[in-house]
Enzyme design. Structure first.
Site, short mmCIF file in Angstrom:
data_model
loop_
_atom_site.label_atom_id
_atom_site.label_comp_id
_atom_site.label_asym_id
_atom_site.label_seq_id
_atom_site.Cartn_x
_atom_site.Cartn_y
_atom_site.Cartn_z
N LYS A 1 0.22 3.57 -6.71
CA LYS A 1 -0.71 3.02 -7.69
C LYS A 1 -1.59 4.10 -8.31
O LYS A 1 -1.81 4.11 -9.52
CB LYS A 1 -1.60 1.94 -7.04
N THR A 2 -2.11 4.99 -7.48
CA THR A 2 -2.97 6.06 -8.00
C THR A 2 -2.19 7.02 -8.87
O THR A 2 -2.68 7.46 -9.92
CB THR A 2 -3.65 6.81 -6.84
N LYS B 1 -11.95 2.27 -9.47
CA LYS B 1 -11.47 1.89 -8.14
C LYS B 1 -12.58 1.06 -7.53
O LYS B 1 -13.44 1.57 -6.81
CB LYS B 1 -11.18 3.13 -7.30
N ASN C 1 8.60 3.70 -8.89
CA ASN C 1 8.22 4.97 -8.27
C ASN C 1 9.31 5.38 -7.30
O ASN C 1 9.45 4.79 -6.22
CB ASN C 1 6.87 4.83 -7.56
N GLU D 1 -7.64 0.17 -10.68
CA GLU D 1 -6.66 0.25 -9.60
C GLU D 1 -7.08 -0.64 -8.44
O GLU D 1 -8.20 -0.51 -7.92
CB GLU D 1 -6.51 1.69 -9.12
N GLY D 2 -6.18 -1.52 -8.04
CA GLY D 2 -6.46 -2.38 -6.90
C GLY D 2 -6.34 -1.63 -5.58
O GLY D 2 -6.20 -0.40 -5.53
N SER E 1 -11.20 1.73 0.81
CA SER E 1 -11.40 2.01 2.23
C SER E 1 -10.59 3.24 2.58
O SER E 1 -9.62 3.57 1.91
CB SER E 1 -10.97 0.81 3.09
N THR F 1 0.84 -1.19 0.00
CA THR F 1 0.00 0.00 0.00
C THR F 1 0.88 1.24 0.00
O THR F 1 2.05 1.20 0.41
CB THR F 1 -0.93 0.00 1.23
N GLU F 2 0.34 2.34 -0.50
CA GLU F 2 1.05 3.63 -0.53
C GLU F 2 2.36 3.57 -1.30
O GLU F 2 3.39 4.10 -0.86
CB GLU F 2 1.30 4.14 0.90
N GLY G 1 -4.05 -1.90 -2.02
CA GLY G 1 -2.92 -2.60 -1.43
C GLY G 1 -2.18 -3.41 -2.49
O GLY G 1 -1.87 -2.89 -3.57
N ASP H 1 -8.27 8.57 -3.74
CA ASP H 1 -7.74 7.87 -4.91
C ASP H 1 -8.80 7.79 -6.00
O ASP H 1 -8.52 8.03 -7.19
CB ASP H 1 -7.27 6.46 -4.53
#
Length: 224
Positions: free
Chosen positions: A17-18, A39, A177, A117-118, A43, A13-14, A120, A56
């Protein structure tokens, strides 16, 4: 022409992806494609006068072809910033893959590209019996892996890529990234990742990217 779909997952996560999904949407639109982000489950949503809203999903909505309602972009929204299947259980909801498929089909019917986009990583559960990997493999979508360049990224990237390939999903490639603060010996780590993953990154995102970053879609199109 039938719309094409690409699924964007991450090593964790983080990890961006976005950022990558929105940049790809802008690139596709610049190339003349009708492109929309999806999306399916989010959560960590804020309560607003118009309902729960996720940053996101809002970013995907803004980057894609205009005209789509928020709930078309994000059919399952949960307030707590926790694992989606846990947030869903707390809300008394079961995330149903059939509903996700219906939402995707609606977007695809009016688009050239859908960027999904998933949440996590690759194996994040949707419910007690199904995770994102099951859903994506069933849909036969190509997968793009976002690697957050930070300590531990080599192991996370290798495990994620292996899981994607072993599941039978086509791994289109990976994006590096370069998250701030810049990882020490980042070039050495990039070279190692290119070797162990078998291909160089399709793109490198700088530590402080432009807010309207757009990625050239041609490298992806050539592999799908």
């Amino acid at each position: 022409m039938t719309a094409r779909t690409i699924f964007v997952t991450g090593t964790d996560t983080e990890v961006g992806k976005t950022l990558v999904s929105t940049a790809l949407l802008r690139g596709l639109r610049s190339a003349g494609h009708r492109a929309v982000g999806y999306k399916p489950v989010a959560s960590g949503c804020a309560r607003t006068p118009t309902g729960l809203r996720n940053d996101d999903a809002l970013a995907l909505q803004a980057a894609g072809t205009p005209g789509w309602r928020y709930d078309a972009i994000n059919p399952y929204a949960f307030a707590e910033p926790i694992a989606p299947h846990v947030a869903a259980a707390d809300a008394g909801v079961t995330v149903l893959p059939d509903r996700l498929d219906t939402g995707h089909a609606r977007l695809a019917a009016a688009s050239d590209w859908v960027v999904v986009e998933g949440a996590g990583g690759w194996h994040v559960p949707l419910n007690a019996e199904c995770d994102f990997a099951d859903w994506v493999v069933g849909a036969r979508w190509p997968v793009l892996l976002v690697v957050g360049m930070r300590l531990g990224c080599i192991n996370h990237a290798v495990l994620s890529a292996r899981a994607i390939r072993n599941a039978g999903a086509p791994l289109v490639g990976w994006v590096a990234n370069l998250m701030p603060p810049l990882q020490p010996r980042v070039e050495d780590n990039l070279a190692c990742l290119a070797q162990v993953l078998g291909v160089p990154p399709l793109a490198r995102i700088p530590p402080m990217p432009d807010a309207e970053l757009a990625l050239n879609p041609e490298p992806w199109l050539a592999r799908i």
